[in-house]
Motif scaffolding. Structure first.
Motif, PDB file in Angstrom:
ATOM      1  N   LEU A  33      61.819  63.426   9.954  1.00 61.69           N
ATOM      2  CA  LEU A  33      62.474  64.734   9.966  1.00 61.69           C
ATOM      3  C   LEU A  33      63.619  64.825  10.970  1.00 61.69           C
ATOM      4  O   LEU A  33      64.472  65.685  10.854  1.00 61.69           O
ATOM      5  N   LYS A  34      63.624  63.922  11.957  1.00 60.25           N
ATOM      6  CA  LYS A  34      64.666  64.098  12.975  1.00 60.25           C
ATOM      7  C   LYS A  34      66.064  63.812  12.442  1.00 60.25           C
ATOM      8  O   LYS A  34      67.050  64.140  13.096  1.00 60.25           O
ATOM      9  N   ASP A  35      66.173  63.210  11.267  1.00 58.61           N
ATOM     10  CA  ASP A  35      67.499  63.058  10.666  1.00 58.61           C
ATOM     11  C   ASP A  35      68.112  64.427  10.344  1.00 58.61           C
ATOM     12  O   ASP A  35      69.315  64.613  10.419  1.00 58.61           O
ATOM     13  N   ASP A  36      67.241  65.356   9.962  1.00 52.32           N
ATOM     14  CA  ASP A  36      67.753  66.666   9.551  1.00 52.32           C
ATOM     15  C   ASP A  36      67.500  67.783  10.566  1.00 52.32           C
ATOM     16  O   ASP A  36      68.108  68.833  10.489  1.00 52.32           O
ATOM     17  N   TYR A  37      66.552  67.535  11.444  1.00 47.49           N
ATOM     18  CA  TYR A  37      66.178  68.609  12.371  1.00 47.49           C
ATOM     19  C   TYR A  37      66.151  68.078  13.801  1.00 47.49           C
ATOM     20  O   TYR A  37      66.042  66.876  14.035  1.00 47.49           O
ATOM     21  N   THR A  38      66.187  69.030  14.732  1.00 51.40           N
ATOM     22  CA  THR A  38      65.926  68.685  16.120  1.00 51.40           C
ATOM     23  C   THR A  38      64.465  69.017  16.385  1.00 51.40           C
ATOM     24  O   THR A  38      63.993  70.076  15.981  1.00 51.40           O
ATOM     25  N   ILE A  39      63.775  68.103  17.020  1.00 50.61           N
ATOM     26  CA  ILE A  39      62.353  68.348  17.242  1.00 50.61           C
ATOM     27  C   ILE A  39      62.063  68.450  18.736  1.00 50.61           C
ATOM     28  O   ILE A  39      62.495  67.601  19.522  1.00 50.61           O
ATOM     29  N   ILE A  40      61.378  69.524  19.098  1.00 53.26           N
ATOM     30  CA  ILE A  40      60.928  69.659  20.481  1.00 53.26           C
ATOM     31  C   ILE A  40      59.412  69.685  20.441  1.00 53.26           C
ATOM     32  O   ILE A  40      58.814  70.559  19.817  1.00 53.26           O
ATOM     33  N   MET A  41      58.794  68.701  21.054  1.00 56.28           N
ATOM     34  CA  MET A  41      57.353  68.580  20.918  1.00 56.28           C
ATOM     35  C   MET A  41      56.678  68.564  22.280  1.00 56.28           C
ATOM     36  O   MET A  41      57.093  67.859  23.197  1.00 56.28           O
ATOM     37  N   VAL A  42      55.629  69.376  22.384  1.00 53.02           N
ATOM     38  CA  VAL A  42      54.817  69.372  23.591  1.00 53.02           C
ATOM     39  C   VAL A  42      53.678  68.391  23.387  1.00 53.02           C
ATOM     40  O   VAL A  42      53.035  68.379  22.340  1.00 53.02           O
ATOM     41  N   THR A  43      53.434  67.556  24.365  1.00 53.44           N
ATOM     42  CA  THR A  43      52.242  66.715  24.263  1.00 53.44           C
ATOM     43  C   THR A  43      51.764  66.336  25.658  1.00 53.44           C
ATOM     44  O   THR A  43      52.526  66.375  26.624  1.00 53.44           O
ATOM     45  N   HIS A  44      50.499  66.015  25.769  1.00 53.76           N
ATOM     46  CA  HIS A  44      50.050  65.433  27.030  1.00 53.76           C
ATOM     47  C   HIS A  44      49.607  63.986  26.806  1.00 53.76           C
ATOM     48  O   HIS A  44      49.098  63.329  27.684  1.00 53.76           O
ATOM     49  N   ILE A  45      49.801  63.528  25.539  1.00 53.42           N
ATOM     50  CA  ILE A  45      49.390  62.165  25.221  1.00 53.42           C
ATOM     51  C   ILE A  45      50.565  61.229  25.455  1.00 53.42           C
ATOM     52  O   ILE A  45      51.574  61.270  24.744  1.00 53.42           O
ATOM     53  N   LEU A  46      50.413  60.392  26.447  1.00 49.26           N
ATOM     54  CA  LEU A  46      51.499  59.513  26.843  1.00 49.26           C
ATOM     55  C   LEU A  46      51.922  58.566  25.719  1.00 49.26           C
ATOM     56  O   LEU A  46      53.105  58.366  25.456  1.00 49.26           O
ATOM     57  N   ARG A  47      50.911  58.034  25.031  1.00 49.03           N
ATOM     58  CA  ARG A  47      51.240  57.059  23.998  1.00 49.03           C
ATOM     59  C   ARG A  47      52.015  57.705  22.850  1.00 49.03           C
ATOM     60  O   ARG A  47      52.920  57.121  22.288  1.00 49.03           O
ATOM     61  N   GLN A  48      51.636  58.930  22.537  1.00 49.90           N
ATOM     62  CA  GLN A  48      52.370  59.649  21.489  1.00 49.90           C
ATOM     63  C   GLN A  48      53.818  59.864  21.917  1.00 49.90           C
ATOM     64  O   GLN A  48      54.742  59.661  21.132  1.00 49.90           O
ATOM     65  N   ALA A  49      53.980  60.236  23.172  1.00 53.99           N
ATOM     66  CA  ALA A  49      55.327  60.453  23.693  1.00 53.99           C
ATOM     67  C   ALA A  49      56.134  59.167  23.571  1.00 53.99           C
ATOM     68  O   ALA A  49      57.291  59.171  23.150  1.00 53.99           O
ATOM     69  N   LYS A  50      55.500  58.047  23.913  1.00 55.75           N
ATOM     70  CA  LYS A  50      56.216  56.760  23.856  1.00 55.75           C
ATOM     71  C   LYS A  50      56.596  56.397  22.430  1.00 55.75           C
ATOM     72  O   LYS A  50      57.661  55.844  22.187  1.00 55.75           O
ATOM     73  N   ARG A  51      55.681  56.722  21.506  1.00 57.26           N
ATOM     74  CA  ARG A  51      55.973  56.390  20.110  1.00 57.26           C
ATOM     75  C   ARG A  51      57.135  57.200  19.569  1.00 57.26           C
ATOM     76  O   ARG A  51      57.931  56.711  18.796  1.00 57.26           O
ATOM     77  N   LEU A  52      57.208  58.472  19.949  1.00 51.87           N
ATOM     78  CA  LEU A  52      58.133  59.367  19.262  1.00 51.87           C
ATOM     79  C   LEU A  52      59.398  59.742  20.020  1.00 51.87           C
ATOM     80  O   LEU A  52      60.431  59.990  19.417  1.00 51.87           O
ATOM     81  N   ALA A  53      59.306  59.784  21.330  1.00 52.93           N
ATOM     82  CA  ALA A  53      60.359  60.468  22.082  1.00 52.93           C
ATOM     83  C   ALA A  53      61.683  59.717  22.108  1.00 52.93           C
ATOM     84  O   ALA A  53      61.715  58.492  22.221  1.00 52.93           O
ATOM     85  N   ASP A  54      62.767  60.493  21.965  1.00 55.42           N
ATOM     86  CA  ASP A  54      64.085  59.962  22.284  1.00 55.42           C
ATOM     87  C   ASP A  54      64.450  60.414  23.679  1.00 55.42           C
ATOM     88  O   ASP A  54      65.195  59.758  24.395  1.00 55.42           O
ATOM     89  N   TYR A  55      63.898  61.551  24.024  1.00 54.79           N
ATOM     90  CA  TYR A  55      64.305  62.207  25.251  1.00 54.79           C
ATOM     91  C   TYR A  55      63.039  62.824  25.835  1.00 54.79           C
ATOM     92  O   TYR A  55      62.238  63.386  25.086  1.00 54.79           O
TER      93      TYR A  55
END
Lengths: 294, 267
Positions: free
Chosen positions: B210-232
Motif C-alpha cells: 500500500l505504501k506505493d499509493d499511501y503514506t503509512i504511519i504505524m504505531v508498534t512496540h514490536i521491534l522486529r515488525q518495525a525492522k521489517r516495515l519501517a522506512d522511517y
C-alpha cells in the motif's frame, strides 16, 4: 468422596434447584389462574368473554373488552411518551453531556425509581388530572374531567422513565468507544455516528428495555387506578375515562363475593393480563432475534 | 571510513527524494495531571512507512490520535502546537474536521467492524462522502476488498454481518473500510497486536504494497515488525521523541542509550 467434592456437587445441585423454582413459578401462577377462573370460562364462551362490552356481574355478563382496551391504551400512550424521551435522554447523557451530569443523574434516576407508586398516584391526582381537565383537553376542544386515559398515561410514562432510562444508559455504556472512533475516522459527524452505529449496535438492548418497560407499565396498578377514572367503557379517545385490568382486580377482589362466578371473573382478568404480558414478551423476543441477525 | 561516506551519501539522497506530507511542530499534549506529549517536532515523508516505536504508555497512540483529531473525544486533553497537512493546520480547523479525517484511514489495535454487513462497512465511508450511485459503490467495495486480499473470501456473503468474520478478516475489513474513503495517509495503531502470526503477516504484506499509493504511519512496540516495515522510525519514550530518522540508520547506529537498551531487550 471427599468433603470438598461433596460440597462442590451439593452447591451445583442447589443452584439447579433454585433455577427450577424460578422456572416453575410462572407456570404455577399461570396454571393457578387457569384453574381458579375455570368456573367462568367453562360457563361462558371465550369469544364473548374477551370481545363483549357488556359488564354486569349481577346478571352474569362478563365482557372484558373495555378493560383490555383500557389497559392497552394507557400503556401504549404512556410508552409513546416515554420511549423517545428515554432514548434521547440516554443519548445526551452518554454522548454529549459532561461526565458530572451523568454522575448527578444516576442517583436522581434511582430516587425516581424508588418513589412508591401511590405517591405518583397522589401527584397525578393533584397535578396531572387538573392539567388534563383545564389545559390539555380544552386545547384539543375536548371536555374531560381529567380522570382519563391520558392522565393515567402521563403518570405511567413518568413512572416508567427511570426504569427504561436506566437500561438504555447501560446499553450505551457498553458500546465500545473505539467503535465511535472508527466511525468518526471515516468522516462521520457525531450525529451520524450515533444514528448509524450506536443505535444499530444498541438496537437489541434498546428494544428489550422497551419490552420490559411495556410489561412493567401494563401491570402498574395503584397510580393508574387513582387517575384513570375507573369507568367501564370502551374509551373513544384519550380524554375518556378507562378501567384497566389491574385496577379491576385490585378494586374488587375480596368484595361482592355474593355474586356467583365474580371471583372467577377477577381471576380471569388476571389471567388475561398474564397472557397479554407473555404475548408482548414473545413479540419483543422475536424483534430482538430479528435485530440480532443483522 | 569508506562506509561512513556511503551512509552520508545515502542520507543525502534519502532527504532529497522525500516529499513531506505532514508537519508536526511544537506539539504538546496535556491532560489534567500529566504532560503526555512533550514538544513533538517531526516531518512525515510521503509514500513511506513511518513507524512510531516505543514502549507501551509512551504516547505513541496519543500522537496518532492527534493526527486525525480523535483527541477531540477526550475533553480532558489540551493540545497546542501545529499539525500541518497540505499546508493547513488541522488543530485549529473547526468546520472541515470530517473532511480532514477522511484524508486518513484508521486501523486500530483490535478490529471494530461497524454493526452492519460486510458490504455496508465499506460503503459507509463512501456514503458519508456523498457517493450515491449504487454501481460506483459496488465497484469500490470490490476494489477495496481486493486491495486487502479479502474479496475472494467474502464475495459470496457480502450481505452477512461483519461480526461473523474471523478476527484477521475483520482487521483487513477495517483496513479496506479506511481505504474506501480514499485517504492520503493510513494511521495504524498496533494493527497486528490482536492477530495470530499468519493474519499479522497478511496485514504487514498489505502495508508494504500500500505504501506505493499511501503514506503509512504505524504505531508498534514490536521491534522486529518495525525492522521489517519501517522506512522511517520515530522512537518515543515518556512522551518525547528520543531519536528519529531513516530506519537503516536508526537500527544500525542508535545514538542514545535508551534506544540501544530497547533494541537489546527487544531481540
Amino acid at each position: 468422596m471427599t468433603k470438598r467434592l461433596f460440597i462442590d456437587k451439593l452447591s451445583s445441585r442447589w443452584m439447579v434447584l433454585c433455577l427450577s423454582v424460578l422456572l416453575l413459578l410462572p407456570l404455577a401462577i399461570g396454571l393457578g389462574l387457569v384453574i381458579k377462573s375455570s368456573d367462568l370460562w367453562l360457563t361462558h364462551a371465550l369469544g364473548s368473554l374477551i370481545f363483549s362490552q357488556d359488564w354486569s356481574p349481577s346478571e352474569s355478563q362478563f365482557g372484558f373488552w373495555p378493560f383490555i382496551l383500557s389497559s392497552l391504551w394507557v400503556t401504549v400512550v404512556a410508552l409513546i411518551i416515554s420511549m423517545p424521551l428515554c432514548l434521547l435522554a440516554a443519548i445526551f447523557l452518554t454522548q454529549f453531556a459532561p461526565t458530572w451530569m451523568l454522575k448527578v443523574m444516576r442517583p436522581v434516576i434511582d430516587i425516581l425509581a424508588g418513589i412508591p407508586s401511590v405517591v405518583y398516584g397522589v401527584w397525578g391526582v393533584l397535578v396531572i388530572v387538573p392539567l388534563v381537565a383545564d389545559i390539555i383537553a380544552p386545547m384539543f376542544h375536548n371536555e374531560s374531567l381529567g380522570y382519563s386515559i391520558l392522565a393515567g398515561a402521563l403518570v405511567l410514562s413518568v413512572m416508567s422513565i427511570p426504569y427504561i432510562l436506566n437500561m438504555i444508559l447501560e446499553v450505551f455504556r457498553q458500546v465500545p468507544v473505539e467503535l465511535g472512533e472508527a466511525s468518526l475516522s471515516l468522516g462521520a459527524t457525531k450525529w451520524e455516528t450515533i444514528k448509524y452505529v450506536f443505535l444499530r449496535k444498541g438496537a437489541t438492548g434498546i428494544i428489550s428495555a422497551y419490552g420490559l418497560g411495556f410489561s412493567k407499565a401494563l401491570g402498574e396498578t395503584i397510580a393508574v387506578m387513582m387517575v384513570i377514572g375507573n369507568v367501564v367503557q370502551v374509551p373513544a379517545s384519550v380524554f375518556d375515562a378507562g378501567y384497566p385490568l389491574p385496577a379491576l382486580v385490585a378494586n374488587n377482589y375480596g368484595e361482592m363475593m355474593s355474586i356467583p362466578t365474580y371471583d372467577s371473573a377477577l381471576m380471569f382478568g388476571s389471567l388475561l393480563l398474564f397472557i397479554i404480558i407473555i404475548t408482548i414478551n414473545v413479540i419483543f423476543r422475536y424483534i430482538i432475534y430479528k435485530s440480532e441477525a443483522i | 571510513m569508506k562506509t561512513a561516506i556511503v551512509t552520508a551519501e545515502k542520507r543525502v539522497e534519502h532527504i532529497t527524494t522525500e516529499v513531506p506530507i505532514m508537519n508536526i511542530s511544537n506539539l504538546n499534549v496535556y491532560s489534567k495531571s500529566a504532560h503526555i506529549l512533550k514538544n513533538i517536532n517531526i516531518t512525515i515523508p510521503k509514500n513511506k512507512i513511518t513507524v512510531l516505536l516505543g514502549p507501551s504508555g509512551c504516547g505513541k497512540t496519543t500522537l496518532l490520535k492527534c493526527m486525525n483529531r480523535l483527541t477531540d473525544l477526550y475533553s480532558e486533553l489540551r493540545l497546542d502546537g501545529t499539525i500541518e497537512i497540505d499546508g493547513q493546520n488541522i488543530l485549529t480547523e473547526r468546520n472541515r474536521i470530517t473532511e480532514i479525517r477522511q484524508k486518513m484511514g484508521l486501523v486500530m489495535q483490535r478490529p471494530y467492524p461497524l454493526p452492519m454487513s460486510i458490504y455496508d462497512n465499506i460503503a459507509y465511508g463512501l456514503k458519508l462522502k456523498g457517493v450515491r450511485d449504487k454501481n460506483v459503490i459496488a465497484e469500490k467495495v470490490e476494489k477495496h476488498l481486493r486491495e486487502v486480499a479479502l474479496w475472494d473470501e467474502v464475495k459470496d456473503r457480502l450481505k452477512s454481518s461483519a461480526q461473523r468474520l474471523s478476527i484477521g478478516q475483520q482487521q483487513r475489513l477495517c483496513l479496506a473500510r479506511g481505504l474506501a474513503v480514499e485517504p492520503e495517509i493510513i494511521l495504524a495503531d498496533e494493527p497486528t497486536s490482536a492477530l495470530d502470526p499468519i493474519s499479522s503477516r497478511v496485514i504487514e504484506e498489505q502495508f508494504s504494497k500500500l505504501k506505493d499509493d499511501y503514506t503509512i504511519i504505524m504505531v508498534t512496540h514490536i521491534l522486529r515488525q518495525a525492522k521489517r516495515l519501517a522506512d522511517y522510525v520515530v522512537f518515543m519514550y515518556y512522551g518525547e521523541i528520543i531519536e528519529h530518522g531513516n530506519a537503516a540508520d536508526i537500527f544500525e547506529n542508535p545514538q542514545t542509550d535508551i534506544l540501544k537498551e530497547y533494541m537489546r531487550v527487544g531481540h
